[in-house]
Design a protein around this motif. Structure first.
Motif, mmCIF file in Angstrom:
data_model
loop_
_atom_site.group_PDB
_atom_site.id
_atom_site.type_symbol
_atom_site.label_atom_id
_atom_site.label_comp_id
_atom_site.label_asym_id
_atom_site.label_seq_id
_atom_site.Cartn_x
_atom_site.Cartn_y
_atom_site.Cartn_z
ATOM 1 N N MET A 107 0.821 -1.206 0.000
ATOM 2 C CA MET A 107 0.000 0.000 0.000
ATOM 3 C C MET A 107 0.857 1.260 0.000
ATOM 4 O O MET A 107 0.598 2.205 -0.738
ATOM 5 N N SER A 108 1.878 1.284 0.845
ATOM 6 C CA SER A 108 2.707 2.494 0.936
ATOM 7 C C SER A 108 3.580 2.661 -0.295
ATOM 8 O O SER A 108 3.686 3.765 -0.846
ATOM 9 N N GLY A 109 4.206 1.582 -0.757
ATOM 10 C CA GLY A 109 5.108 1.691 -1.906
ATOM 11 C C GLY A 109 4.377 1.918 -3.211
ATOM 12 O O GLY A 109 4.741 2.807 -4.004
ATOM 13 N N ASP A 110 3.315 1.141 -3.470
ATOM 14 C CA ASP A 110 2.601 1.265 -4.733
ATOM 15 C C ASP A 110 1.847 2.587 -4.821
ATOM 16 O O ASP A 110 1.773 3.199 -5.892
ATOM 17 N N ALA A 111 1.279 3.031 -3.695
ATOM 18 C CA ALA A 111 0.527 4.294 -3.724
ATOM 19 C C ALA A 111 1.433 5.465 -4.086
ATOM 20 O O ALA A 111 1.046 6.358 -4.847
ATOM 21 N N SER A 112 2.650 5.477 -3.564
ATOM 22 C CA SER A 112 3.576 6.567 -3.899
ATOM 23 C C SER A 112 4.123 6.430 -5.318
ATOM 24 O O SER A 112 4.389 7.435 -5.979
ATOM 25 N N SER A 113 4.263 5.197 -5.793
ATOM 26 C CA SER A 113 4.790 4.990 -7.151
ATOM 27 C C SER A 113 3.815 5.443 -8.225
ATOM 28 O O SER A 113 4.234 5.803 -9.333
ATOM 29 N N VAL A 114 2.518 5.423 -7.928
ATOM 30 C CA VAL A 114 1.523 5.826 -8.922
ATOM 31 C C VAL A 114 1.714 7.276 -9.345
ATOM 32 O O VAL A 114 1.346 7.672 -10.456
ATOM 33 N N GLN A 115 2.319 8.090 -8.484
ATOM 34 C CA GLN A 115 2.542 9.498 -8.827
ATOM 35 C C GLN A 115 3.449 9.660 -10.048
ATOM 36 O O GLN A 115 3.456 10.717 -10.668
ATOM 37 N N GLY A 116 4.200 8.611 -10.384
ATOM 38 C CA GLY A 116 5.101 8.707 -11.531
ATOM 39 C C GLY A 116 4.390 8.809 -12.859
ATOM 40 O O GLY A 116 5.021 9.131 -13.879
ATOM 41 N N ALA A 117 3.083 8.532 -12.906
ATOM 42 C CA ALA A 117 2.326 8.607 -14.162
ATOM 43 C C ALA A 117 1.240 9.671 -14.086
ATOM 44 O O ALA A 117 0.239 9.585 -14.797
ATOM 45 N N THR A 118 1.420 10.661 -13.232
ATOM 46 C CA THR A 118 0.406 11.696 -13.078
ATOM 47 C C THR A 118 1.053 13.072 -13.144
ATOM 48 O O THR A 118 2.279 13.207 -13.151
ATOM 49 N N GLY A 119 0.220 14.089 -13.193
ATOM 50 C CA GLY A 119 0.678 15.469 -13.091
ATOM 51 C C GLY A 119 1.496 15.936 -14.282
ATOM 52 O O GLY A 119 1.164 15.673 -15.447
ATOM 53 N N ALA A 120 2.601 16.607 -13.988
ATOM 54 C CA ALA A 120 3.413 17.239 -15.032
ATOM 55 C C ALA A 120 4.040 16.226 -15.980
ATOM 56 O O ALA A 120 4.329 16.562 -17.134
ATOM 57 N N ARG A 121 4.251 15.007 -15.526
ATOM 58 C CA ARG A 121 4.881 13.998 -16.390
ATOM 59 C C ARG A 121 4.014 13.691 -17.600
ATOM 60 O O ARG A 121 4.528 13.494 -18.703
ATOM 61 N N ILE A 122 2.702 13.647 -17.407
ATOM 62 C CA ILE A 122 1.801 13.422 -18.530
ATOM 63 C C ILE A 122 1.901 14.563 -19.531
ATOM 64 O O ILE A 122 1.913 14.360 -20.753
ATOM 65 N N GLY A 123 2.004 15.795 -19.022
ATOM 66 C CA GLY A 123 2.152 16.943 -19.899
ATOM 67 C C GLY A 123 3.433 16.901 -20.712
ATOM 68 O O GLY A 123 3.435 17.233 -21.912
ATOM 69 N N VAL A 124 4.527 16.491 -20.087
ATOM 70 C CA VAL A 124 5.805 16.412 -20.800
ATOM 71 C C VAL A 124 5.747 15.356 -21.904
ATOM 72 O O VAL A 124 6.231 15.566 -23.023
ATOM 73 N N ILE A 125 5.121 14.215 -21.613
ATOM 74 C CA ILE A 125 5.016 13.155 -22.620
ATOM 75 C C ILE A 125 4.159 13.614 -23.800
ATOM 76 O O ILE A 125 4.514 13.404 -24.972
ATOM 77 N N CYS A 126 3.026 14.251 -23.508
ATOM 78 C CA CYS A 126 2.166 14.757 -24.585
ATOM 79 C C CYS A 126 2.887 15.819 -25.405
ATOM 80 O O CYS A 126 2.767 15.867 -26.643
ATOM 81 N N GLN A 127 3.651 16.678 -24.733
ATOM 82 C CA GLN A 127 4.412 17.709 -25.434
ATOM 83 C C GLN A 127 5.451 17.084 -26.358
ATOM 84 O O GLN A 127 5.626 17.523 -27.505
ATOM 85 N N ALA A 128 6.125 16.043 -25.881
ATOM 86 C CA ALA A 128 7.157 15.410 -26.693
ATOM 87 C C ALA A 128 6.555 14.753 -27.932
ATOM 88 O O ALA A 128 7.092 14.876 -29.050
ATOM 89 N N ILE A 129 5.424 14.072 -27.769
ATOM 90 C CA ILE A 129 4.798 13.399 -28.916
ATOM 91 C C ILE A 129 4.307 14.414 -29.937
ATOM 92 O O ILE A 129 4.527 14.264 -31.152
ATOM 93 N N SER A 130 3.632 15.472 -29.466
ATOM 94 C CA SER A 130 3.119 16.488 -30.408
ATOM 95 C C SER A 130 4.261 17.208 -31.119
ATOM 96 O O SER A 130 4.170 17.497 -32.326
ATOM 97 N N THR A 131 5.343 17.489 -30.400
ATOM 98 C CA THR A 131 6.496 18.143 -31.026
ATOM 99 C C THR A 131 7.103 17.269 -32.107
ATOM 100 O O THR A 131 7.479 17.752 -33.197
#
Length: 251
Positions: free
Chosen positions: A7-31
């Motif tokens: 619960m503690s490890g997986d819950a914190s790891s989920v943050q790696g696919a949220t927030g600004a990271r999604i924006g950076v990935i979308c920006q890279a693909i569109s560019t």
């Protein structure tokens, strides 16, 4: 202990696919998409040469994700095992201390984490090589585009400014993809962690206590009789807890 670690490890790891990271990935693909369109518009020959380097970036992404997935699964099992040992020792600290077994539990805890630690150190070299390879591809693409563009300028009459436009556009596009790879480890771990969390949330007990299915007891007087009961915990099959227990309890 294993449940708390998950619960503690997986819950914190989920943050790696949220927030600004999604924006950076979308920006890279569109560019990258815009860069490909511009390069083919200004000169399709030069654009095709530079586009040939793009699959190498995605190959590097795939290899890095594969390494991370394997390492993440190994780390998860080790973390659960070590957490279980620690929780057992802490919750029974009086017994552990009275038997003088602190050093033994410490050794068990360290041993549970030693193999994943060694594996992570070895694979960090692989991940570093793949990441370096992905970030070097834009430079190779830039050099090849300028070389071939110079040949087209000299022998095919291509305007020199088109060479710069194509090379700069695709170099910038591949660079953004390579930079997005910096988030690939966290993103891949987040996907694995999210899958484990959803799997745990969807778990159903083998025996449903609130279901009306199954046998219904009718003629009940309140007497309870146990006859030769044997029991082992699922996680410790070699240790028989109850060895032929017989007990009669009157109403």
């Amino acid at each position: 202990g294993a449940l708390c670690a998950r619960m503690s490890g997986d819950a914190s790891s989920v943050q790696g696919a949220t927030g600004a990271r999604i924006g950076v990935i979308c920006q890279a693909i569109s560019t990258l998409v815009i860069a490909v369109i511009l390069s083919l518009y200004y000169d399709w020959r030069l654009g095709l040469v530079a586009i040939g380097f793009i699959p190498l970036v995605f190959i590097a992404t795939y290899l890095q994700g594969k390494v991370i997935m394997t390492q993440s699964a190994l780390e998860r099992k080790a973390l659960q095992k070590s957490s279980k040992i620690a929780m057992e020792a802490i919750s029974n600290i009086r017994t552990v201390a009275s038997l003088g077994k602190e050093a033994m539990f410490h050794t068990m805890y360290v041993d549970a984490l030693r193999d994943p630690h060694r594996s992570a150190k070895k694979k960090s070299w692989v991940r570093g090589a793949i990441f370096g390879f992905a970030n070097s591809i834009p430079m190779y693409s830039y050099g090849t585009t300028l070389y071939y563009g110079g040949w087209l300028v000299a022998y095919a009459g291509l305007p020199f400014e088109n060479v710069i436009k194509v090379s700069e556009a695709l170099t910038f596009g591949t660079q953004t993809i390579a930079q997005a790879l910096a988030f690939a480890p966290n993103y891949n771990k987040a996907k694995v962690a999210a899958a484990r969390i959803f799997c745990m949330l969807r778990r159903e007990p083998k025996i449903n206590a609130i279901s009306n299915e199954g046998d219904v007891l009718t003629n009940i007087r309140g007497n309870v009789d146990y006859d030769s009961i044997e029991f082992r915990y699922p996680t410790r099959r070699d240790a028989k807890i109850l060895q032929g227990l017989s007990l009669a309890v009157e109403a």
